[in-house]
Design an enzyme around this catalytic site. Structure first.
Site: not given
Ligand SMILES: *Cc1c(COP(=O)(O)O)cnc(C)c1O
Length: 416
Positions: A191, A219, A250
């Site tokens: 990220s 991501h 996302k």
């Molecule tokens: C955003 C993210 C999560 C968390 O996802 P949620 O569904 O919001 O709990 C987990 N792993 C990674 C790599 C992320 O970027």
């Protein structure tokens, strides 16, 4: 009173967080998520229209009319909530349908839904791996992967970030080879840098050393790879990754929800033993039904991921040409390297005043001396939005005298 002592302790902690400049203030957005948003920041300040370059709304589906229409229909047809975990009376036809669709889209045997990807990761490792097993994990994996691994009693090996030589050294060690089962866990795209795990090399090594591969593709799901399946498609390793966890929070609509897609028996045992699945409520039908619409849309057309890719390339090219120091890559996460924490914060603030909403990141969120502004592109952006952002970046970059400057020159002027 018991609270008195804790209260004092917490007040000191909070003060320390503030003094370290790490206190997070939330910004209020009025209205839906989108390319343009109406923001109040700081609290009490006049609201401002800004272009949003810091959401994970990669495909622009978070408030897309199709998403909203699907959600409205779902609300009427399947109700608001289930008031139950899945295995008692919380499974609707649409939950199972969505699991099948996700599995088919990612080209894995089956999938299991969670309330979030945080839960998917939290409920994964302890089910599959015990004391006699070895879990290898990339040093920069997401907090939820780290926590999920911590819940398992397996021995943990931290592999240098995206370092295949270090991965091989650890895989080949007697300790790891003598374990009952081995798994390497990695984020698909990371990220902070937008760098993509070298999955082909990882799969080659893991196959050589008899090790499973797990990818958290939060991501990437929906837009990386030619059909948007994720980093396993982007890297040409479809069918070679054993477990993929990801989020619907996302690119896939942005509300919430997560899943684990994996080989059949892995999903079967998770359904029996995964604690966040067994002991937490089922996904709201509105989200399940909208996600089905979204996965169908992605399977039908690559239009949105193609637009995101074009936007990303356009922004990366123009910003590089303007003289910014950008981490090379192909991901819509674009780190504009500034190295100095204050510089990153100051520039983000001035960009905000120019109507461009971006966030400065610095230690401890990224490594020491690696402060940056992270820009995230979206298919919701039109070229005029991106041009406006580039113009603002140029204006502010010029003011701070960093255009065309090397890392060393920026550090010489502003420090690390
Ligand atoms: C955003 C993210 C999560 C968390 O996802 P949620 O569904 O919001 O709990 C987990 N792993 C990674 C790599 C992320 O970027």
């Amino acid at each position: 009173m018991a609270y008195g002592k804790l209260k004092e302790f917490l007040q000191t902690e909070l003060k320390d967080v503030r003094e370290a400049g790490l206190y997070k203030e939330e910004r209020f957005i009025y209205g839906p998520q989108g390319a343009g948003i109406n923001v109040e920041f700081p609290a009490g300040a006049p609201k401002q229209e800004v272009l949003n370059f810091c959401a994970n709304n990669y495909l622009g589906l978070s408030s897309h009319p199709e998403t909203i229409k699907a959600a409205h229909t779902a609300l009427d047809e399947w109700g608001y909530g289930l008031s139950s975990v899945r295995f008692i009376c919380g499974t609707q036809d649409i939950h199972r349908q969505l699991e099948r669709k996700i599995a088919d889209f990612l080209e894995l045997d089956d999938a299991i839904l969670y309330s979030s990807c945080f839960d998917a990761n939290g409920g994964l490792f302890e089910v599959l791996f015990k004391q006699e097993d070895a879990i290898l994990t990339d040093a920069l994996n997401h907090a939820s992967v780290i926590d999920g691994i911590r819940l398992s009693k397996a021995k943990r090996y931290i592999v240098k970030h995206m370092d295949l030589a270090d991965l091989e050294a650890k895989l080949a060690s007697d300790e790891v080879q003598n374990a009952r089962f081995r798994i390497f866990a990695t984020d698909g795209a990371f990220s902070m840098d937008g760098d993509v795990a070298p999955l082909e090399g990882i799969c080659d090594l893991c196959e050589k050393y008899d090790c499973l591969v797990m990818v958290d593709d939060s991501h990437s799901t929906g837009f990386m790879g030619k059909h948007g399946k994720g980093t396993h498609e982007h890297c040409g390793v479809l069918g070679r990754v054993d477990i993929i966890t990801s989020t619907m929070g996302k690119a896939l609509g942005g509300a919430s929800g997560g899943f684990t897609a994996a080989r059949k028996e892995i999903v079967d045992i998770l359904r029996q033993r995964s604690r966040p699945y067994l002991f937490s409520n089922s996904l709201p039908p509105v989200i399940a039904a909208s996600a089905i619409t979204i996965v169908d849309l992605l399977a039908r057309t690559t239009e949105r991921r193609d637009k995101l890719e074009a936007n990303t390339m356009y922004f990366r090219e123009k910003m590089t040409a303007a003289g910014f120091d950008i981490r090379p890559g192909v991901h819509p996460i674009v780190p504009i390297m500034l190295y100095n924490a204050k510089l990153a914060q100051d520039m983000a603030k001035e960009l905000y005043a120019e109507g461009i909403y971006v966030i400065g990141f610095f230690y401890p969120v990224v490594g020491k001396g690696l402060a940056r502004i992270r820009v995230q592109l979206s298919a919701a952006h039109e070229l005029e939005h991106i041009d406006k952002a580039i113009a603002a970046f140029k204006k502010v970059g010029e003011k701070y005298g960093i255009l065309g400057k090397s890392k060393e020159e920026i550090i010489a002027r502003y420090g690390e």
